[in-house]
Design an enzyme around this catalytic site. Structure first.
Site, PDB file in Angstrom:
ATOM      1  CE  LYS A 188      -1.478   2.293   3.342  1.00 43.14           C
ATOM      2  NZ  LYS A 188      -1.474   4.029   2.702  1.00 43.14           N
TER       3      LYS A 188
ATOM      4  CB  CYS B 144      13.028   8.538   8.831  1.00 43.33           C
ATOM      5  SG  CYS B 144      13.563   7.649   6.554  1.00 43.33           S
TER       6      CYS B 144
ATOM      7  CD  GLU C  80      10.719  12.260  11.745  1.00 45.52           C
ATOM      8  OE1 GLU C  80       9.666  11.821  12.500  1.00 45.52           O
ATOM      9  OE2 GLU C  80      11.659  11.690  10.690  1.00 45.52           O
TER      10      GLU C  80
END
Ligand code: NAD
Ligand code: MG
Length: 461
Positions: free
Chosen positions: A167, A275, A372
């Site tokens: 997905k 990331c 983050e």
């Protein structure tokens, strides 16, 4: 390049119309690119059944050398269609064409080539003489490197003999759908790769499906945690690639000009939607003024704007929601007392944009030093001794990556030994290679992708 007005789901080698439709937009213009299906639970179930049948009847029985031929063929078609894929990735995601053309797509092809090479050599990978696949893999990926994350997930899974239901993220489904066409073009047996588009609910239906044997997820720590809970107590194998808050450490003996380039690449590459971005700059106090002056000078030269312009350095923020998140955290940074700076820069009227930004005077307690941001925002901290640099670098719930800038090899090794991060770059940053394992410590997740290590996640060992 043709973008179809609407896409169905790719299940069992065919396109099937779905029940629910949604739109994907170009974040640089807010124009709708295509309508895409949001797969329901029963549509996900059909895809998993197709993957199961292909696993039992075809793919797990096929010799590795035969599987390798399909992977090589896919890699070659990706190279042939590289320009089309790069443009489509930039349109759907907002990243500069220079990056999708020179980084994303070449790495995608390299990944398929690399794992094609392993398919007939699994007995020599260090997991026993005849390692077996796991079964059906349910894979969920994020929007920051849409096609590259697909490659990281699908190439090792297929090389090891597993079948896949993948997905893509809701804001960037298009290159995964073109990848489905590539699977058809490569005559991949039906059901080996299935692509179901949709949002969180579709992802949840996939990872919690009882007939999925292996779950692979890249995305936020929050969703990663929810997935870990949902598979706990089942026999599913899981790998999670989650967030990061990497320290980029500049010692006083570093080549400052190169370090400045590395700092810029570390945080502004892909709009900071990375990331492993070097989002916490740790500078030794004695060179702080020099580094800051160089950094500001360099940032003033960055070009923000049209992702399809070859001269663009920073493209569009991927979605309105992500832009909102970046704005909120940046405002909090200013409220908590850090000093905010951006070079003068004109942003387009339409679309989602954020100027490259640095915060100085940041302390470890500030939220912009801990959370983050996933945008073009750098927090700058200082240190006096190597021990203090290591202590500050490790003072984070994450542990995905880090950077070290110094003239001395011994200092690189000393520092790298003490950093709790899956990847440590020395005098460079954001360098990727399919042969090199990637993954985190602590809340950055578990398991490794890439390299020989990446095979382990897809073998029954
Ligand atoms: P997210 O974790 O919500 O989405 C990642 C993927 O997971 C998408 O495909 C999404 O549809 C799917 N998903 C969402 N909920 C799910 C569920 N309950 N079960 C299964 N799948 C589910 O990330 P986001 O909302 O797009 O971004 C939020 C933050 O996550 C960002 O600001 C950033 O900090 C972080 N992020 C990290 C990475 C990374 O590469 N580590 C990638 C994207 C986002
Ligand atoms: Mg989009």
């Amino acid at each position: 390049m043709d973008i179809k007005p609407a896409y169905g789901l790719f299940v069992n080698g065919e396109w099937v119309d779905g029940e629910v439709r949604n739109k994907t937009v170009n974040p640089a213009t807010e124009e709708v690119l295509a309508e895409v299906t949001w797969a329901t639970e029963s549509e996900v179930d059909t895809a998993v059944r197709a993957a199961r049948a292909a696993y039992e009847n075809v793919w797990s029985r096929m010799p590795g050398r035969e599987r390798a031929k399909y992977l090589f063929r896919i890699a070659r078609i990706i190279q042939e269609r590289a320009r089309e894929l790069a443009v489509l990735e930039s349109l759907d995601n907002g990243k500069p064409i220079r990056e999708s053309r020179d980084v994303d797509v070449p790495l995608v092809a390299a990944h398929f080539f690399y794992y094609a090479g392993w398919a007939d050599k699994l007995g020599y990978a260090g997991f026993g003489p005849d390692p077996r696949p796991i079964g059906v893999a349910g894979q969920v990926i994020p929007w920051n490197f849409p096609l590259l994350m697909l490659a990281w997930k699908i190439a090792p899974a297929l090389a090891c003999g597993n079948t896949v239901v993948l997905k893509p993220a809701e804001t960037t489904p298009l290159t995964a759908l073109v990848f489905a066409e590539i699977c058809q073009e490569a005559d991949l047996p039906p059901g080996v790769v299935n692509i179901v588009t949709g949002a969180g609910e579709t992802g949840h239906a996939l990872v919690s499906h009882p007939d999925v044997n292996k779950v692979a997820f890249t995305g936020s720590t929050e969703v990663g945690r929810a997935i870990a809970k949902s598979v706990a107590g089942t026999r599913k194998k899981v790998t999670l690639e989650l967030g990061g808050k990497a320290a980029n450490i500049v010692f006083d003996d570093a080549p400052i000009d190169q370090a400045v380039e590395g700092i810029v690449n570390g945080i502004f590459f892909n709009q900071g939607h990375v990331c492993c971005a070097g989002s916490r700059l740790l500078v030794q106090e004695s060179v702080y003024d020099e580094v800051l002056a160089g950094l500001k000078r360099r940032m003033a030269l960055l070009r923000v704007g049209d992702p399809l312009d070859k001269n663009t350095d920073i493209g569009a923020i991927n979605s309105a929601a992500q832009l909102e998140r970046i704005r909120t955290l940046s405002d909090i940074g200013a409220e908590e007392g850090a000093a905010r700076w951006s070079p003068p820069c004109e942003l387009p009227d339409r679309g989602f944009w954020f100027a490259p930004t640095i915060f100085t005077g940041v302390t470890q307690a500030h939220r912009i030093a801990r959370e983050e941001i996933f945008g073009p925002v750098l927090s700058v901290l200082t240190f006096r001794t190597p021990a203090e640099a290591v202590e500050k670098a490790n003072n984070t719930p994450y542990g995905l990556s880090a950077g070290v800038w110094t003239d001395k090899g011994s200092r690189i090794l000393w520092t790298a030994d003490r950093l709790r991060a899956g990847v440590v770059w020395a005098n460079t940053f954001n360098k990727f290679d399919p042969a090199s394992p990637f993954g985190g410590y602590k809340e950055s997740g578990y398991g490794r992708e890439g390299g020989r290590h990446g095979l382990e996640a897809y073998l029954d060992v």
